[in-house]
Design a protein around this motif. Structure first.
Motif, PDB file in Angstrom:
ATOM      1  N   PRO A 194       0.810  -1.233   0.000  1.00 43.44           N
ATOM      2  CA  PRO A 194       0.000   0.000   0.000  1.00 43.44           C
ATOM      3  C   PRO A 194       0.834   1.269   0.000  1.00 43.44           C
ATOM      4  O   PRO A 194       0.438   2.273  -0.604  1.00 43.44           O
ATOM      5  N   LEU A 195       2.000   1.233   0.647  1.00 43.34           N
ATOM      6  CA  LEU A 195       2.847   2.424   0.698  1.00 43.34           C
ATOM      7  C   LEU A 195       3.389   2.825  -0.674  1.00 43.34           C
ATOM      8  O   LEU A 195       3.763   3.980  -0.881  1.00 43.34           O
ATOM      9  N   LEU A 196       3.418   1.878  -1.606  1.00 42.60           N
ATOM     10  CA  LEU A 196       3.902   2.203  -2.941  1.00 42.60           C
ATOM     11  C   LEU A 196       3.051   3.283  -3.601  1.00 42.60           C
ATOM     12  O   LEU A 196       3.525   4.005  -4.488  1.00 42.60           O
ATOM     13  N   ALA A 197       1.789   3.417  -3.170  1.00 48.20           N
ATOM     14  CA  ALA A 197       0.915   4.447  -3.730  1.00 48.20           C
ATOM     15  C   ALA A 197       1.452   5.844  -3.453  1.00 48.20           C
ATOM     16  O   ALA A 197       1.133   6.796  -4.172  1.00 48.20           O
ATOM     17  N   PHE A 198       2.302   5.990  -2.425  1.00 46.46           N
ATOM     18  CA  PHE A 198       2.859   7.303  -2.078  1.00 46.46           C
ATOM     19  C   PHE A 198       4.241   7.526  -2.693  1.00 46.46           C
ATOM     20  O   PHE A 198       4.812   8.601  -2.542  1.00 46.46           O
ATOM     21  N   GLU A 199       4.769   6.511  -3.373  1.00 44.58           N
ATOM     22  CA  GLU A 199       6.115   6.614  -3.918  1.00 44.58           C
ATOM     23  C   GLU A 199       6.221   7.729  -4.962  1.00 44.58           C
ATOM     24  O   GLU A 199       7.239   8.420  -5.047  1.00 44.58           O
ATOM     25  N   GLY A 200       5.168   7.918  -5.748  1.00 41.10           N
ATOM     26  CA  GLY A 200       5.185   8.990  -6.738  1.00 41.10           C
ATOM     27  C   GLY A 200       5.332  10.352  -6.096  1.00 41.10           C
ATOM     28  O   GLY A 200       6.117  11.204  -6.561  1.00 41.10           O
ATOM     29  N   PHE A 201       4.579  10.592  -5.008  1.00 39.49           N
ATOM     30  CA  PHE A 201       4.694  11.858  -4.283  1.00 39.49           C
ATOM     31  C   PHE A 201       6.096  12.030  -3.713  1.00 39.49           C
ATOM     32  O   PHE A 201       6.685  13.109  -3.794  1.00 39.49           O
ATOM     33  N   VAL A 202       6.638  10.949  -3.139  1.00 42.95           N
ATOM     34  CA  VAL A 202       7.965  11.014  -2.521  1.00 42.95           C
ATOM     35  C   VAL A 202       9.031  11.360  -3.556  1.00 42.95           C
ATOM     36  O   VAL A 202       9.904  12.203  -3.319  1.00 42.95           O
ATOM     37  N   PHE A 260       2.835   3.204  -7.784  1.00 39.87           N
ATOM     38  CA  PHE A 260       2.784   1.754  -7.912  1.00 39.87           C
ATOM     39  C   PHE A 260       3.651   1.281  -9.072  1.00 39.87           C
ATOM     40  O   PHE A 260       4.357   0.267  -8.972  1.00 39.87           O
ATOM     41  N   CYS A 261       3.582   2.001 -10.195  1.00 42.52           N
ATOM     42  CA  CYS A 261       4.344   1.594 -11.377  1.00 42.52           C
ATOM     43  C   CYS A 261       5.850   1.704 -11.137  1.00 42.52           C
ATOM     44  O   CYS A 261       6.606   0.777 -11.441  1.00 42.52           O
ATOM     45  N   MET A 262       6.284   2.830 -10.588  1.00 41.63           N
ATOM     46  CA  MET A 262       7.713   3.039 -10.366  1.00 41.63           C
ATOM     47  C   MET A 262       8.244   2.160  -9.235  1.00 41.63           C
ATOM     48  O   MET A 262       9.248   1.458  -9.389  1.00 41.63           O
ATOM     49  N   GLY A 263       7.559   2.195  -8.101  1.00 39.76           N
ATOM     50  CA  GLY A 263       7.998   1.375  -6.974  1.00 39.76           C
ATOM     51  C   GLY A 263       7.914  -0.104  -7.280  1.00 39.76           C
ATOM     52  O   GLY A 263       8.784  -0.888  -6.895  1.00 39.76           O
ATOM     53  N   GLY A 264       6.854  -0.484  -7.993  1.00 41.10           N
ATOM     54  CA  GLY A 264       6.674  -1.891  -8.337  1.00 41.10           C
ATOM     55  C   GLY A 264       7.725  -2.408  -9.284  1.00 41.10           C
ATOM     56  O   GLY A 264       8.016  -3.609  -9.316  1.00 41.10           O
ATOM     57  N   ALA A 265       8.328  -1.509 -10.076  1.00 37.03           N
ATOM     58  CA  ALA A 265       9.378  -1.915 -11.000  1.00 37.03           C
ATOM     59  C   ALA A 265      10.741  -1.983 -10.337  1.00 37.03           C
ATOM     60  O   ALA A 265      11.575  -2.815 -10.707  1.00 37.03           O
ATOM     61  N   PHE A 266      10.991  -1.123  -9.338  1.00 38.77           N
ATOM     62  CA  PHE A 266      12.309  -1.054  -8.724  1.00 38.77           C
ATOM     63  C   PHE A 266      12.449  -1.940  -7.483  1.00 38.77           C
ATOM     64  O   PHE A 266      13.523  -2.473  -7.220  1.00 38.77           O
ATOM     65  N   ALA A 267      11.377  -2.094  -6.717  1.00 37.83           N
ATOM     66  CA  ALA A 267      11.471  -2.846  -5.457  1.00 37.83           C
ATOM     67  C   ALA A 267      11.921  -4.296  -5.629  1.00 37.83           C
ATOM     68  O   ALA A 267      12.756  -4.786  -4.843  1.00 37.83           O
ATOM     69  N   PRO A 268      11.413  -5.050  -6.615  1.00 37.99           N
ATOM     70  CA  PRO A 268      11.803  -6.462  -6.721  1.00 37.99           C
ATOM     71  C   PRO A 268      13.278  -6.675  -7.014  1.00 37.99           C
ATOM     72  O   PRO A 268      13.796  -7.774  -6.814  1.00 37.99           O
ATOM     73  N   ASN A 269      13.974  -5.660  -7.485  1.00 42.92           N
ATOM     74  CA  ASN A 269      15.340  -5.840  -7.967  1.00 42.92           C
ATOM     75  C   ASN A 269      16.359  -6.091  -6.857  1.00 42.92           C
ATOM     76  O   ASN A 269      17.316  -6.846  -7.051  1.00 42.92           O
TER      77      ASN A 269
END
Length: 380
Positions: A194-202, A260-269
């Motif tokens: 759920p926190l990934l939704a705030f990644e764009g703002f961050v 979600f798109c940005m965090g979801g792409a970078f977090a798994p790496n």
């Protein structure tokens, strides 16, 4: 301190005596050394193999096709926004816009790594356009943090991606939490997605802060001008089309999906892969491979992750064009098997299971104030 054991039969061996890592070129791209000396090292031999296979050559046709397709998609989203401006269904194009902007951000990432054009100037110009003008993020700010990440992924004191004021990516951070943040850390695995939704703002806040402070920001005024233009066009268009309240909702949905798109792409790496202590010396190849995780899947995973699902190959060859990473994988996988280096690959869902499990494990450090010195010494 090993944060997560890769899902492979082999156990990472103690790193050998460090070899001289390639000098950074762009964001940590391999530097140029005399061919004879370079090919004498294991990394040099692997580099020679991928070069002989033509995998370091530019793929301009592929990239121009990708740029054109992404631009057409942007135009379609803009048209949909205009058509639906009087309805709350306009929030659907807001989500689509975030997906398209993410694709432009991936193109900015590739240009920053000098994957698209032959000259540094053309790649840098493209990075400014894709990152600052289209995505609204400072290229100079990102360049600085991403270069440090490539130089020492998952290393304490160097890689800022594992130093967060919210998520505890290592035991030391988790143990230092106090009050409400300590309670959050105990349950951080549950809150992570759920926190990934705030990644764009961050990302936008940190980008703007770097422009204001001017610290470690290359060509700050170029970025500032392009970003100001980006938001002026964005805000005026949204308000004029939809009115202030609907425009605000549009922006909120856009930022959440973008996160979600940005965090979801970078977090798994890298999340859940081994953490390297501050003073630990690790040779270049093991440093890049042991801390990276590949994500298996077809064209859809390639698309949503911008090619970063081949994270091991990308870290070993940062300037290799994105379309060639899949072709480089057999060379890298065979090399790792030959040298006994664990090569981690899992599915997209499997990566998030590993991430959540790892973050929950780190949360245990926030549940116990007492750490046995002998145990801590053995872990180190």
């Amino acid at each position: 301190m090993t944060a997560y054991t890769p899902a492979t039969p082999a156990t990472p061996a103690t790193p050998a005596t460090p070899a001289t890592a390639p000098a950074p070129q762009g964001p940590a791209a391999p530097g140029a050394r005399p061919a004879a000396r370079r090919s004498a090292t294991p990394y040099g031999k692997l580099t020679a193999l991928v070069q002989e296979a033509g995998l370091m050559r530019r793929r301009r046709g592929t990239y121009w096709t990708r740029i054109a397709a992404t631009t057409v998609a942007f135009g379609a989203v803009a048209a949909g926004t205009v058509l639906l401006r009087d309805s709350w269904l306009v929030l659907l194009p807001a989500a689509a816009l975030a997906v398209v902007i993410t694709q432009f951000a991936f193109l900015g990432h590739d240009a920053a790594h000098r994957q698209i054009f032959a000259t540094h100037r053309h790649n840098e110009t493209a990075s400014h356009v894709f990152a600052a003008f289209v995505a609204g993020l400072s290229y100079g700010w990102w360049m600085g943090k991403h270069t440090r990440h490539h130089q020492a992924p998952n290393q304490r004191g160097v890689d800022g991606d594992i130093e967060s004021g919210v998520i505890s990516f290592h035991e030391e951070a988790a143990a230092s939490r106090r009050g409400l943040l300590r309670w959050f850390t105990r349950h951080q695995g549950v809150f992570f997605v759920p926190l990934l939704a705030f990644e764009g703002f961050v990302l936008h806040i940190e980008s703007t802060r770097s422009l204001v402070t001017g610290k470690r920001t290359k060509r700050r005024w170029v970025d500032a001008s392009l970003i100001a233009t980006h938001w002026a066009i964005y805000a005026s268009s949204a308000v004029l089309l939809m009115g202030p309240w609907k425009a605000l909702a549009f922006f909120g949905v856009h930022m959440a999906v973008f996160g979600f798109c940005m965090g979801g792409a970078f977090a798994p790496n890298h999340v859940g892969m081994p953490i390297i202590p501050r003073e630990k010396k690790v040779d270049y190849i093991r440093r890049q491979v042991l801390t990276s995780r590949n994500i298996s899947g077809g064209w859809f995973v390639d698309l949503i992750m911008g090619g970063l699902n081949f994270q091991v190959e990308h870290h070993l060859f940062p300037s290799m064009p994105r379309p060639n990473l899949r072709r480089a994988q057999p060379f890298v996988r065979d090399f790792c098997a030959e040298h006994g280096i664990p090569y981690t690959e899992t599915t997209f869902i499997g990566s998030y299971r590993a991430i959540i499990s790892y973050l929950n494990e780190m949360g245990l450090a926030a549940r116990n104030n007492f750490t046995c010195p002998a145990v801590q010494q053995l872990r180190s």
